[in-house]
Design an enzyme around this catalytic site. Structure first.
Site, PDB file in Angstrom:
ATOM      1  CB  CYS A 142      50.086  40.915  41.441  1.00  0.00           C
ATOM      2  SG  CYS A 142      51.428  41.005  40.208  1.00  0.00           S
ATOM      3  CG  HIS A 235      48.446  37.225  38.390  1.00  0.00           C
ATOM      4  ND1 HIS A 235      47.666  38.218  38.938  1.00  0.00           N
ATOM      5  CD2 HIS A 235      49.597  37.823  37.988  1.00  0.00           C
ATOM      6  CE1 HIS A 235      48.304  39.376  38.862  1.00  0.00           C
ATOM      7  NE2 HIS A 235      49.475  39.166  38.303  1.00  0.00           N
ATOM      8  CD  GLU A 237      44.529  36.917  40.065  1.00  0.00           C
ATOM      9  OE1 GLU A 237      45.029  37.938  39.575  1.00  0.00           O
ATOM     10  OE2 GLU A 237      45.159  36.142  40.825  1.00  0.00           O
TER      11      GLU A 237
END
Length: 312
Positions: A142, A235, A237
């Site tokens: 990011c 994202h 994760e």
């Protein structure tokens, strides 16, 4: 793990062209096994949540991972207990003489600031330069990815009129990439950002290849071979409830925010969100760790010096 077959077997070139991981007996004989050393430069306010998210992904591989937590030297976090930071983190200046097989640089909620106005920007630039001599492969996530691609290539970040927020469909643009083994053609990834990188600017920068992209939110995953780096702007994760936490926080504070797109069933915040990205998240980070394992020098001190690819 790779499949070991003779280099002159027809399947070797066929599978290689398809992006399947193959290894000849000679290559296998040159490859020893040792723990893979990966650092996490954690720039997020919620340190523990972020640690868990990335440790879960890189720890799911069959390889032994040595996981090190790193922080900026002078920056003091306000959202994590000092005792936790003291016990588990080391400042960058303390680790700069070490070598790492991999480094993850996280995002940070400071995307409204010009890069140069970030209080730790100068030291972060030192980190970027340090990766070229002390890290075999770097993964910028990011804002961390945007900062890296800006530093090395001058690609700018652009403010969006509205926050890109939700689970957006993405396309696999490079199916034979070793980082995308097992990926579907089409899948969703959580997105939560006020900025974007322009695909045209990425295309104009020498040596960059976009691996994943979205018609709605633009480029997502970019490979930079010359700097041994990946940059991801979204994202994978995230936990199942991370977008919910962000949405509930903004609603509670009175901040204007849209319901995250394609996240809740029927876009209804009263329902439990569905995780539809977990398998691809494990694929991406597992493939990254596997690629490190295939290409990093056995002698850690050769990182940054030894450019031999064990697959060559």
């Amino acid at each position: 793990m790779p499949i070991k077959i003779p280099a002159d077997l027809p399947a070797y070139s066929v599978l290689s062209d398809e992006g399947v991981m193959v290894m000849s007996p000679d290559q296998a004989a040159r490859q020893d096994i040792r723990p893979i050393k990966i650092g996490l430069l954690n720039l997020m306010p919620k340190k523990i949540q972020t640690e868990n998210q990335f440790a879960r992904l890189i720890g799911a591989t069959p390889l032994q991972i040595e996981f090190s937590l790193i922080r900026m030297t002078e920056h003091q976090t306000k959202n994590t207990a000092a005792a936790h930071m003291e016990e588990f983190y080391r400042p960058f200046q303390e680790v700069r003489d070490e070598k790492f097989d991999g480094l993850i640089i996280t995002g940070a909620p400071i995307e409204h600031l010009p890069f140069e106005d970030v209080t730790y920007w100068q030291e972060l630039c030192e980190v970027f330069e340090w990766t070229q001599t002390n890290v075999h492969s770097t993964f910028g996530v990011c804002w961390g990815g945007m900062a890296m691609i800006n530093y090395f290539h001058g690609v700018r970040k652009h403010m969006l009129d509205h926050k890109a927020f939700g689970c957006f469909r993405h396309q696999n643009l490079q199916p034979t990439s070793p980082y995308l083994r097992g990926f579907s053609d089409d899948f969703v990834i959580p997105v939560s950002r006020w900025t974007e990188m322009s695909q045209s600017e990425i295309d104009a920068a020498p040596g960059l290849t976009t691996l994943l992209g979205s018609a709605d939110v633009g480029p997502c995953l970019v490979e930079d071979k010359a700097h041994r780096a990946l940059y991801i702007f979204n994202h994978f994760e995230y936990d199942s409830d991370t977008l919910k936490q962000e949405y509930d926080r903004d609603v509670a504070s009175g901040t204007e925010i849209n319901v995250p797109i394609n996240y809740y069933p029927d876009d209804d915040p009263s329902q439990r969100p569905l995780n539809r990205w977990r398998s691809h998240a494990h694929l991406l980070y597992g493939n990254w760790v596997s690629e490190i394992y295939q290409t990093t020098p056995y002698d850690v001190e050769r990182i940054g010096l030894d450019t031999t690819d064990l697959r060559a």
